[in-house]
Write a protein that holds these residues in place. Sequence first.
Motif, PDB file in Angstrom:
ATOM      1  N   SER A  28     -37.911  40.093  -1.035  1.00 33.97           N
ATOM      2  CA  SER A  28     -39.202  39.444  -1.256  1.00 33.97           C
ATOM      3  C   SER A  28     -39.726  38.826   0.040  1.00 33.97           C
ATOM      4  N   ILE A  29     -41.004  38.498   0.028  1.00 37.77           N
ATOM      5  CA  ILE A  29     -41.611  37.801   1.162  1.00 37.77           C
ATOM      6  C   ILE A  29     -41.147  36.350   1.115  1.00 37.77           C
ATOM      7  N   THR A  30     -40.673  35.852   2.235  1.00 36.74           N
ATOM      8  CA  THR A  30     -40.241  34.465   2.314  1.00 36.74           C
ATOM      9  C   THR A  30     -41.412  33.609   2.757  1.00 36.74           C
ATOM     10  N   MET A  31     -41.657  32.551   2.019  1.00 34.21           N
ATOM     11  CA  MET A  31     -42.732  31.613   2.354  1.00 34.21           C
ATOM     12  C   MET A  31     -42.094  30.274   2.684  1.00 34.21           C
ATOM     13  N   ARG A  32     -42.234  29.869   3.932  1.00 36.35           N
ATOM     14  CA  ARG A  32     -41.736  28.550   4.339  1.00 36.35           C
ATOM     15  C   ARG A  32     -42.915  27.592   4.371  1.00 36.35           C
ATOM     16  N   LEU A  33     -42.830  26.553   3.585  1.00 37.26           N
ATOM     17  CA  LEU A  33     -43.866  25.541   3.488  1.00 37.26           C
ATOM     18  C   LEU A  33     -43.345  24.277   4.150  1.00 37.26           C
ATOM     19  N   MET A  34     -44.086  23.779   5.141  1.00 40.78           N
ATOM     20  CA  MET A  34     -43.642  22.604   5.893  1.00 40.78           C
ATOM     21  C   MET A  34     -44.775  21.595   6.013  1.00 40.78           C
ATOM     22  N   GLU A  35     -44.395  20.336   6.100  1.00 43.96           N
ATOM     23  CA  GLU A  35     -45.352  19.264   6.357  1.00 43.96           C
ATOM     24  C   GLU A  35     -45.012  18.633   7.705  1.00 43.96           C
ATOM     25  N   PHE A  36     -46.016  18.503   8.551  1.00 41.44           N
ATOM     26  CA  PHE A  36     -45.876  17.844   9.843  1.00 41.44           C
ATOM     27  C   PHE A  36     -46.813  16.652   9.882  1.00 41.44           C
ATOM     28  N   THR A  37     -46.519  15.703  10.739  1.00 41.43           N
ATOM     29  CA  THR A  37     -47.444  14.605  11.000  1.00 41.43           C
ATOM     30  C   THR A  37     -47.882  14.691  12.447  1.00 41.43           C
ATOM     31  N   GLU A  38     -48.983  14.015  12.768  1.00 43.12           N
ATOM     32  CA  GLU A  38     -49.469  14.055  14.141  1.00 43.12           C
ATOM     33  C   GLU A  38     -48.542  13.296  15.089  1.00 43.12           C
ATOM     34  N   LEU A  39     -47.663  12.459  14.547  1.00 43.72           N
ATOM     35  CA  LEU A  39     -46.723  11.725  15.392  1.00 43.72           C
ATOM     36  C   LEU A  39     -45.607  12.617  15.917  1.00 43.72           C
ATOM     37  N   ASP A  40     -45.176  13.588  15.108  1.00 42.54           N
ATOM     38  CA  ASP A  40     -44.118  14.505  15.518  1.00 42.54           C
ATOM     39  C   ASP A  40     -44.494  15.908  15.051  1.00 42.54           C
ATOM     40  N   MET A  41     -45.011  16.711  15.976  1.00 36.41           N
ATOM     41  CA  MET A  41     -45.452  18.057  15.640  1.00 36.41           C
ATOM     42  C   MET A  41     -44.377  19.098  15.915  1.00 36.41           C
ATOM     43  N   ASN A  42     -43.138  18.643  16.131  1.00 36.81           N
ATOM     44  CA  ASN A  42     -42.024  19.553  16.358  1.00 36.81           C
ATOM     45  C   ASN A  42     -41.007  19.542  15.226  1.00 36.81           C
ATOM     46  N   THR A  43     -40.987  18.490  14.427  1.00 40.60           N
ATOM     47  CA  THR A  43     -40.028  18.363  13.341  1.00 40.60           C
ATOM     48  C   THR A  43     -40.776  18.147  12.034  1.00 40.60           C
ATOM     49  N   PRO A  44     -40.585  19.013  11.051  1.00 37.19           N
ATOM     50  CA  PRO A  44     -41.281  18.814   9.775  1.00 37.19           C
ATOM     51  C   PRO A  44     -40.705  17.627   9.010  1.00 37.19           C
ATOM     52  N   THR A  45     -41.584  16.901   8.312  1.00 33.36           N
ATOM     53  CA  THR A  45     -41.114  15.796   7.476  1.00 33.36           C
ATOM     54  C   THR A  45     -40.574  16.311   6.152  1.00 33.36           C
ATOM     55  N   LYS A  46     -41.149  17.393   5.637  1.00 30.80           N
ATOM     56  CA  LYS A  46     -40.665  18.056   4.426  1.00 30.80           C
ATOM     57  C   LYS A  46     -40.699  19.549   4.666  1.00 30.80           C
ATOM     58  N   SER A  47     -39.789  20.256   3.997  1.00 32.55           N
ATOM     59  CA  SER A  47     -39.732  21.697   4.171  1.00 32.55           C
ATOM     60  C   SER A  47     -39.204  22.346   2.892  1.00 32.55           C
ATOM     61  N   TRP A  48     -39.821  23.454   2.515  1.00 31.37           N
ATOM     62  CA  TRP A  48     -39.378  24.241   1.370  1.00 31.37           C
ATOM     63  C   TRP A  48     -39.279  25.689   1.807  1.00 31.37           C
ATOM     64  N   THR A  49     -38.294  26.407   1.283  1.00 30.18           N
ATOM     65  CA  THR A  49     -38.215  27.851   1.446  1.00 30.18           C
ATOM     66  C   THR A  49     -38.403  28.458   0.070  1.00 30.18           C
ATOM     67  N   LEU A  50     -39.472  29.216  -0.078  1.00 30.88           N
ATOM     68  CA  LEU A  50     -39.831  29.806  -1.360  1.00 30.88           C
ATOM     69  C   LEU A  50     -39.945  31.312  -1.212  1.00 30.88           C
ATOM     70  N   TYR A  51     -40.007  32.012  -2.329  1.00 30.33           N
ATOM     71  CA  TYR A  51     -40.035  33.464  -2.316  1.00 30.33           C
ATOM     72  C   TYR A  51     -41.250  33.969  -3.101  1.00 30.33           C
ATOM     73  N   VAL A  52     -41.916  34.976  -2.550  1.00 34.19           N
ATOM     74  CA  VAL A  52     -43.087  35.574  -3.184  1.00 34.19           C
ATOM     75  C   VAL A  52     -42.677  36.937  -3.726  1.00 34.19           C
ATOM     76  N   ALA A  53     -42.795  37.122  -5.022  1.00 32.25           N
ATOM     77  CA  ALA A  53     -42.501  38.403  -5.662  1.00 32.25           C
ATOM     78  C   ALA A  53     -43.736  39.300  -5.551  1.00 32.25           C
ATOM     79  N   PRO A  54     -43.587  40.606  -5.780  1.00 27.33           N
ATOM     80  CA  PRO A  54     -44.757  41.496  -5.714  1.00 27.33           C
ATOM     81  C   PRO A  54     -45.869  41.092  -6.676  1.00 27.33           C
TER      82      PRO A  54
END
Length: 164
Positions: free
Chosen positions: A99-125
Amino acid sequence: MPISDKQREFWNTKDPSEQFDVIVFEHSRFAEPIRLVLNQYTSMIFNGEEYIPAAGKLEKPNQEADLIPTATLQFPRIHIGDIFKQYTQIISAFGWNESITMRLMEFTELDMNTPTKSWTLYVAPDGIRLSKTTVQIKATDYNPMSLNISTIYTIEEYKGLARV
């Protein structure tokens, strides 16, 4: 109009820095990942990678309420939809074994190199819906392609197979 205790608590604990929703779509058949930053006007750089802007509506996974966390993404086809359609057409019928892997991340303007939250999700056809005006993508925490993999029995592992 007086401020309630809940409103006061919200404004005292809310992070005042701007937050960015960043999405990456990956598949082994893609030449390069699709990198999007939602609801921004210019491309931005997060963790050394450039993300293209896309207007969109994102419903993040609710891990407490849902049995299987699900994220829904909807954006106008005029921005990213045609690119997304080209990428999904690259995947042949046999390419959907993964499946297609969808990585969803949240960044803040204070740190644009490290996500504050992160999810790895999968997209089916069947999680991709293209219409004339919008693209809707539904991704889950559950990888739908994991059911299609059967166990391979080998003689080294199962000695009784040698007599069959």
